[in-house]
Design a protein around this motif. Structure first.
Motif, PDB file in Angstrom:
ATOM      1  N   THR A  83     -48.121   8.608  23.402  1.00  0.00           N
ATOM      2  CA  THR A  83     -49.348   9.166  22.820  1.00  0.00           C
ATOM      3  C   THR A  83     -49.266   9.235  21.303  1.00  0.00           C
ATOM      4  OG1 THR A  83     -48.446  11.385  23.219  1.00  0.00           O
ATOM      5  CG2 THR A  83     -50.009  10.514  24.850  1.00  0.00           C
ATOM      6  N   GLN A  84     -48.070   9.307  20.752  1.00  0.00           N
ATOM      7  CA  GLN A  84     -47.924   9.393  19.296  1.00  0.00           C
ATOM      8  C   GLN A  84     -48.599   8.212  18.610  1.00  0.00           C
ATOM      9  OE1 GLN A  84     -45.775   7.229  17.254  1.00  0.00           O
ATOM     10  NE2 GLN A  84     -46.487   8.299  15.414  1.00  0.00           N
ATOM     11  N   TYR A  85     -48.533   7.051  19.222  1.00  0.00           N
ATOM     12  CA  TYR A  85     -49.106   5.848  18.613  1.00  0.00           C
ATOM     13  C   TYR A  85     -50.609   5.993  18.432  1.00  0.00           C
ATOM     14  CZ  TYR A  85     -49.985   0.819  17.987  1.00  0.00           C
ATOM     15  OH  TYR A  85     -50.367  -0.413  17.503  1.00  0.00           O
ATOM     16  N   PHE A  86     -51.269   6.555  19.407  1.00  0.00           N
ATOM     17  CA  PHE A  86     -52.726   6.671  19.339  1.00  0.00           C
ATOM     18  C   PHE A  86     -53.191   7.958  18.664  1.00  0.00           C
ATOM     19  CE2 PHE A  86     -52.187   3.747  23.014  1.00  0.00           C
ATOM     20  CZ  PHE A  86     -52.808   2.650  22.434  1.00  0.00           C
ATOM     21  N   ALA A  87     -52.253   8.832  18.336  1.00  0.00           N
ATOM     22  CA  ALA A  87     -52.610  10.040  17.600  1.00  0.00           C
ATOM     23  C   ALA A  87     -52.853   9.759  16.124  1.00  0.00           C
ATOM     24  CB  ALA A  87     -51.515  11.096  17.760  1.00  0.00           C
ATOM     25  N   THR A  88     -52.371   8.624  15.627  1.00  0.00           N
ATOM     26  CA  THR A  88     -52.549   8.287  14.220  1.00  0.00           C
ATOM     27  C   THR A  88     -53.923   7.653  13.987  1.00  0.00           C
ATOM     28  OG1 THR A  88     -51.430   6.168  14.592  1.00  0.00           O
ATOM     29  CG2 THR A  88     -50.087   8.007  13.803  1.00  0.00           C
ATOM     30  N   TYR A  89     -54.449   7.817  12.787  1.00  0.00           N
ATOM     31  CA  TYR A  89     -55.751   7.263  12.413  1.00  0.00           C
ATOM     32  C   TYR A  89     -55.653   5.768  12.116  1.00  0.00           C
ATOM     33  CZ  TYR A  89     -57.586  12.013  11.529  1.00  0.00           C
ATOM     34  OH  TYR A  89     -58.005  13.313  11.630  1.00  0.00           O
ATOM     35  N   ARG A  90     -56.634   4.984  12.602  1.00  0.00           N
ATOM     36  CA  ARG A  90     -56.792   3.602  12.134  1.00  0.00           C
ATOM     37  C   ARG A  90     -57.489   3.637  10.775  1.00  0.00           C
ATOM     38  NH1 ARG A  90     -53.783   4.718  16.084  1.00  0.00           N
ATOM     39  NH2 ARG A  90     -53.143   2.951  17.333  1.00  0.00           N
TER      40      ARG A  90
END
Length: 524
Positions: free
Chosen positions: A270-277
């Protein structure tokens, strides 16, 4: 502009071991599909000779940086590689870069297998014995390369410091250990003895955002001049003192710490998708360079705004500064374009195209490739294509620090949407990072930098050059030289660094995660 290779050719170069036969092992031992090689770029004999010379000279600078007793590379040296003046400090990133550069030097025949093993063993033995944060297995940010002692005075010698334990620096060192353990089996046990102690749970804060974020790092003891968060995310050993910042954007070099955490099964996906694009498209975020456009998608139960920036008809996920280092250095290890064809497989070629078009067509420098590096006027500065970065202060591409600002549609007017650029600063390592995606353009660009700008010495390309004034930063930085070696190892060494990093286990823990995402990147 100079035509960039097509996305299909990009995938041929990056995903199918550019110079291997169709049956050669790809990442994790998977055969490379023959069809990916069709239309792929093939280097000429002259290309191989030229880049081979660049590699040999670059390696010479890394040898000159490295202390003969400890096997630790200095952070930088001046222009002389025969009588080097070393910086008297180094970092886990620099040390990792020297290790993977040694692997490349052996593979290319620059050094013998015996010398490679000796150098790697010497460095890892030193690292096994230096003072570090033992509960996490992590290393402090600064060491004296001649003694291996932890620095307690800032590298510039001006003030005392509390030793810091950086997530990103340790991420690069862990990457190097993962490369060594597969590329140099005789050093595997020694590399594993260090890697197996490293616990990236120390950096992962599950409460930072839904999904959790990686911290920038921590102190073992509280610093006297900085407010910190006391705690211990790993629950191992005594509390540490965390710096208050987290890495909250995706397209930066900091994503490597998350990748390593996934590879070691220490950080949840989930850490990967917690960051902003990008940051959100509301006026609350109007302080950034431009208003993003995109759509919302859900991955692993998390809402992700797939925002993009626009530049010259391209839409792409920006990095913080618009530089090659943030976007492409993690890709030296994780074959992002191949494993994530709907996201990084589109975004990385567009980032390279943006740099080429900025240098040749927009700013009209005649050269391209922009990344943080030595300033030709002295010191160190950040460089990038400002329009594809979020930083409102901008990573400029010239000595004048020209800032691009398009405004934020519906919220504020741009202060400089059509800038006039000055004395452009190109950084050769940035062009090497781009070589996997635009090999012909990169080699031609670097050839011109050597021949026309004379930004080349006994240790390879100097760190940067200003194209109009001809000012050259005549020094070598170990990190930048290691990026050069890593890029050459991938493009001319059958993806050596990527395939050494990406074992079957690593692939199984990263590839399915990043493969599920679809960026909104593309060409209008």
């Amino acid at each position: 502009m100079t035509a960039i290779i097509s996305r299909r050719t990009v995938l041929a170069t990056t995903g199918a071991l550019a110079f291997a036969g169709a049956g050669s092992p790809a990442y994790g031992g998977t055969p490379a599909p023959a069809e990916l090689l069709e239309g792929g770029w093939v280097p000429s004999r002259a290309d191989k000779a030229l880049v081979g010379r660049w590699a040999r000279d670059t390696w010479r600078s890394l040898v000159a940086m490295t202390d003969e007793k400890t096997g630790l590379p200095a952070d930088n040296i001046g222009e002389s590689v025969t009588n080097p003046v070393r910086s008297k400090y180094t970092s886990p990133t620099n040390i990792g870069g020297y290790l993977w550069s040694t692997v490349v030097a052996k593979h290319l025949g620059i050094i013998s297998p015996q010398e490679s093993l000796r150098r790697i063993t010497q460095t890892l033995t030193t690292m096994k014995n230096v003072v570090h944060h033992e509960p996490s297995g992590m290393y402090f940010n600064w060491y004296d390369e001649a003694t291996g002692e932890v620095l307690r005075v800032d590298p510039d010698g001006t003030r005392p410091i509390t030793p810091f334990v950086s997530s990103v620096d340790n991420g690069w060192f862990a990457c190097a250990l993962m490369v060594v353990r597969n590329a140099e089996p005789r050093a595997r046990a020694l590399a594993d003895s260090l890697l197996n102690k490293m616990n990236f749970k120390f950096y992962y804060n599950p409460a930072a955002r839904p999904g959790g974020l990686m911290r920038g790092g921590f102190f073992e003891t509280p610093p006297p001049d900085e407010e910190t968060d006391q705690g211990n995310h790993a629950g191992v050993g005594p509390d540490v003192y965390y710096r208050k910042f987290h890495y909250d954007t995706c397209n930066t070099e900091a994503r490597i710490a998350g990748y390593v955490g996934f590879a070691l099964n220490q950080v949840p996906h989930t850490q990967y998708f917690a960051t902003y694009r990008t940051f959100p498209d509301s006026c609350d975020w109007s302080w950034v360079e431009q208003k993003p456009k995109g759509v919302h998608r859900t991955y692993l139960g998390l809402d992700v705004f797939e925002g993009t920036y626009e530049y010259r008809g391209m839409r792409l996920v920006p990095s913080w500064g618009g530089d090659m280092f943030e976007s492409l250095m993690p890709d030296l290890f994780v074959p992002e374009a191949t494993w994530a064809p709907r996201s990084w497989g589109i975004n990385h070629p567009l980032t390279v195209r943006a740099h080429i078009e900025h240098g040749l067509d927009d700013a009209k420098y005649g050269y391209w490739g922009f990344s943080p590096a030595s300033n030709p006027k002295g010191g160190y500065s950040v460089y990038g294509v400002d329009a594809i970065g979020m930083d409102p202060g901008g990573y400029p591409s010239d000595l004048e620090a020209t800032n691009y600002d398009a405004g934020f549609e519906g919220c504020r007017e741009g202060v400089n949407p059509n800038p006039a650029y000055g004395d452009g600063v190109v950084t050769p390592h940035a062009a090497f990072l781009a070589m996997a995606y635009a090999p012909r353009q990169a080699i031609d660009n670097l050839s011109k930098i050597e021949k026309n700008l004379h930004a080349y010495g006994g240790g390879g390309f100097y760190d940067s050059v200003a194209v109009k004034s001809g000012l050259i930063a005549k020094r070598y930085l170990s990190l930048d030289q290691a990026m050069v070696m890593g890029a050459i190892g991938n493009v001319f060494g059958e993806n050596l660094i990527r395939r050494s990093f990406a074992s079957r286990t690593v692939e199984s823990r990263i590839r399915p995660l990043i493969a599920m995402e679809q960026f909104e990147s593309g060409v209008a």
